[in-house]
Scaffold this motif. Structure first.
Motif, PDB file in Angstrom:
ATOM      1  N   LYS A   1      10.775   0.117   0.048  1.00 22.96           N
ATOM      2  CA  LYS A   1       9.447   0.489  -0.423  1.00 22.96           C
ATOM      3  C   LYS A   1       8.396  -0.010   0.574  1.00 22.96           C
ATOM      4  CE  LYS A   1      10.637   0.266  -5.357  1.00 22.96           C
ATOM      5  NZ  LYS A   1      10.376  -0.437  -6.645  1.00 22.96           N
ATOM      6  N   PRO A   2       7.253   0.682   0.668  1.00 23.78           N
ATOM      7  CA  PRO A   2       6.191   0.236   1.580  1.00 23.78           C
ATOM      8  C   PRO A   2       5.787  -1.219   1.361  1.00 23.78           C
ATOM      9  CG  PRO A   2       5.707   2.442   0.805  1.00 23.78           C
ATOM     10  CD  PRO A   2       6.925   1.981   0.040  1.00 23.78           C
ATOM     11  N   SER A   3       5.777  -1.682   0.116  1.00 23.54           N
ATOM     12  CA  SER A   3       5.382  -3.065  -0.139  1.00 23.54           C
ATOM     13  C   SER A   3       6.307  -4.043   0.574  1.00 23.54           C
ATOM     14  CB  SER A   3       5.377  -3.357  -1.644  1.00 23.54           C
ATOM     15  OG  SER A   3       6.660  -3.157  -2.208  1.00 23.54           O
ATOM     16  N   MET A   4       7.592  -3.747   0.617  1.00 21.41           N
ATOM     17  CA  MET A   4       8.539  -4.646   1.254  1.00 21.41           C
ATOM     18  C   MET A   4       8.453  -4.575   2.774  1.00 21.41           C
ATOM     19  SD  MET A   4       9.469  -6.111  -1.328  1.00 21.41           S
ATOM     20  CE  MET A   4      10.416  -7.289  -0.386  1.00 21.41           C
ATOM     21  N   VAL A   5       8.122  -3.407   3.314  1.00 24.24           N
ATOM     22  CA  VAL A   5       7.899  -3.295   4.759  1.00 24.24           C
ATOM     23  C   VAL A   5       6.688  -4.132   5.157  1.00 24.24           C
ATOM     24  CG1 VAL A   5       7.398  -1.713   6.668  1.00 24.24           C
ATOM     25  CG2 VAL A   5       8.943  -0.999   4.831  1.00 24.24           C
ATOM     26  N   ILE A   6       5.633  -4.058   4.354  1.00 26.40           N
ATOM     27  CA  ILE A   6       4.427  -4.842   4.631  1.00 26.40           C
ATOM     28  C   ILE A   6       4.713  -6.332   4.526  1.00 26.40           C
ATOM     29  CG2 ILE A   6       2.106  -5.391   3.785  1.00 26.40           C
ATOM     30  CD1 ILE A   6       2.352  -2.719   5.320  1.00 26.40           C
ATOM     31  N   VAL A   7       5.497  -6.733   3.526  1.00 26.99           N
ATOM     32  CA  VAL A   7       5.864  -8.143   3.390  1.00 26.99           C
ATOM     33  C   VAL A   7       6.642  -8.606   4.626  1.00 26.99           C
ATOM     34  CG1 VAL A   7       7.355  -9.740   2.123  1.00 26.99           C
ATOM     35  CG2 VAL A   7       5.811  -8.221   0.883  1.00 26.99           C
ATOM     36  N   THR A   8       7.562  -7.781   5.095  1.00 25.91           N
ATOM     37  CA  THR A   8       8.348  -8.124   6.287  1.00 25.91           C
ATOM     38  C   THR A   8       7.442  -8.274   7.505  1.00 25.91           C
ATOM     39  OG1 THR A   8      10.267  -6.931   5.428  1.00 25.91           O
ATOM     40  CG2 THR A   8      10.225  -7.364   7.798  1.00 25.91           C
ATOM     41  N   MET A   9       6.540  -7.328   7.695  1.00 28.80           N
ATOM     42  CA  MET A   9       5.621  -7.383   8.828  1.00 28.80           C
ATOM     43  C   MET A   9       4.717  -8.614   8.743  1.00 28.80           C
ATOM     44  SD  MET A   9       4.516  -3.362   8.999  1.00 28.80           S
ATOM     45  CE  MET A   9       3.461  -3.548  10.456  1.00 28.80           C
TER      46      MET A   9
ATOM     47  N   THR B   1       7.455  -5.938  -5.727  1.00 27.22           N
ATOM     48  CA  THR B   1       8.075  -4.692  -5.272  1.00 27.22           C
ATOM     49  C   THR B   1       7.379  -3.444  -5.805  1.00 27.22           C
ATOM     50  OG1 THR B   1       9.680  -4.817  -7.096  1.00 27.22           O
ATOM     51  CG2 THR B   1      10.328  -5.748  -4.971  1.00 27.22           C
ATOM     52  N   SER B   2       6.463  -3.597  -6.745  1.00 28.18           N
ATOM     53  CA  SER B   2       5.769  -2.418  -7.285  1.00 28.18           C
ATOM     54  C   SER B   2       4.377  -2.220  -6.693  1.00 28.18           C
ATOM     55  CB  SER B   2       5.659  -2.523  -8.808  1.00 28.18           C
ATOM     56  OG  SER B   2       4.847  -3.620  -9.179  1.00 28.18           O
ATOM     57  N   MET B   3       3.943  -3.107  -5.812  1.00 26.16           N
ATOM     58  CA  MET B   3       2.604  -2.984  -5.241  1.00 26.16           C
ATOM     59  C   MET B   3       2.456  -1.669  -4.466  1.00 26.16           C
ATOM     60  SD  MET B   3       1.719  -6.835  -3.889  1.00 26.16           S
ATOM     61  CE  MET B   3       0.102  -6.347  -3.300  1.00 26.16           C
ATOM     62  N   GLY B   4       1.379  -0.961  -4.740  1.00 32.73           N
ATOM     63  CA  GLY B   4       1.083   0.269  -4.017  1.00 32.73           C
ATOM     64  C   GLY B   4       1.775   1.500  -4.534  1.00 32.73           C
ATOM     65  N   GLU B   5       2.606   1.381  -5.549  1.00 31.75           N
ATOM     66  CA  GLU B   5       3.312   2.555  -6.051  1.00 31.75           C
ATOM     67  C   GLU B   5       2.329   3.598  -6.575  1.00 31.75           C
ATOM     68  OE1 GLU B   5       6.306   1.535  -8.880  1.00 31.75           O
ATOM     69  OE2 GLU B   5       7.666   0.697  -7.361  1.00 31.75           O
ATOM     70  N   GLY B   6       2.534   4.836  -6.151  1.00 28.54           N
ATOM     71  CA  GLY B   6       1.649   5.930  -6.532  1.00 28.54           C
ATOM     72  C   GLY B   6       0.442   6.077  -5.630  1.00 28.54           C
ATOM     73  N   ASN B   7       0.258   5.114  -4.721  1.00 37.11           N
ATOM     74  CA  ASN B   7      -0.884   5.144  -3.807  1.00 37.11           C
ATOM     75  C   ASN B   7      -0.447   4.590  -2.449  1.00 37.11           C
ATOM     76  OD1 ASN B   7      -3.540   5.649  -3.174  1.00 37.11           O
ATOM     77  ND2 ASN B   7      -4.328   3.743  -4.008  1.00 37.11           N
TER      78      ASN B   7
END
Length: 285
Positions: A123-131, A175-181
């Motif tokens: 999920k994008p939230s996890m990619v952002i956390v990794t970065m 893990t749900s941050m940003g879902e739908g947006n």
């Protein structure tokens, strides 16, 4: 929204004698607890912590954290996180992001030597956390935060440990941050990356001297631009924690409660909620 995700992760400098800091005494009659704001990751240069943290720790019999830190370090939890972090239905990042945003994300990952293709199912939230994690390491933010520091210390001193929510509840939020947006989420996050270091320095200064101005500004931006995230990670959690915190105040044990610093401030913050309920709230100096 500037620094939202940096603050969420840390959500979390030198101080002079007599300066204020992010520890409060909350009392009702003769009963009391100590409530402290945490930065979840720090630089080695941020130690030692302000002495008020140790004063609160030494006076307490029980130390309460946001979640069960021992369980957070359990290898089985990594498997739970992995399952929650995956994009469902065999979709990939290319399916949930526009082509323009995906390319921008790919370019920023390349700067950090992260092959985005290896994260395509996350999920994008996890990619952002990794970065963000890699960026923070490059900045030297590698030391334990306030939570880990006092968790170790509490175990050494054989103090009772407690927590306000389960690890699974925290993972659901993360893990749900940003879902739908997803596009907006990634765009704002990438903007944060550019000035993360200055944001980190400013935030730790404010946290260390107990100032709420910067945090209230960030909370206001979060509420205005991401009301759903604000509600889920701030309002709902604070409301869920309040009955437990009131229980601590009204028992005979002195607790030292440590939560992310953002949770303390603003109209929906714990300090304001406690004052509204008639508790005496004093900032340690």
């Amino acid at each position: 929204m500037k620094q939202l995700f940096t603050l969420f992760l840390l959500f979390f400098v030198l101080t002079k004698a007599q300066a204020q800091t992010s520890v409060w005494r909350v009392s009702s009659g003769e009963n009391e607890i100590y409530l402290a704001g945490s930065i979840h990751l720090l630089k080695e240069s941020d130690y030692p912590l302000p002495k008020e943290f140790d004063i609160a720790f030494n006076k307490s019999k029980k130390v309460v954290f946001e979640t069960d830190i021992d369980k957070l370090n359990d290898p089985q939890i990594a498997q739970v996180l992995l399952s929650k972090a995956m994009i469902p239905d065999n979709e990939t990042l290319k399916d949930v992001l526009s082509e323009e945003v995906y390319k921008k994300l790919e370019q920023e990952c390349s700067k950090l030597s992260i092959p985005l293709a290896s994260l395509s199912r996350f999920k994008p939230s996890m990619v952002i956390v990794t970065m963000s994690g890699i960026k923070l390491q490059q900045m030297g933010v590698t030391a334990d935060g306030v939570d880990q520091h006092f968790h170790k210390k509490a175990k050494e001193h054989e103090k009772t440990l407690g927590f306000l929510e389960t690890v699974e509840e925290q993972l659901d939020i993360l893990t749900s941050m940003g879902e739908g947006n997803e596009d907006s989420f990634v765009n704002y996050s990438l903007e944060d990356m550019d000035d993360m270091e200055s944001a980190m320095d400013e935030m730790t200064k404010n946290w260390r001297n107990g100032s709420s101005d910067l945090m209230i500004t960030q909370l206001t931006e979060m509420k205005n631009e991401y009301p759903d995230i604000y509600k889920s990670i701030m309002v709902d959690r604070n409301n869920n924690w309040m009955p437990q915190i009131e229980g601590f105040i009204n028992d005979e044990v002195i607790e030292f409660v440590i939560v992310g610093a953002l949770h303390l401030h603003g109209p929906d913050g714990l300090l304001n909620m406690l004052k509204a309920k008639g508790y005496k709230v004093e900032q340690l100096q």
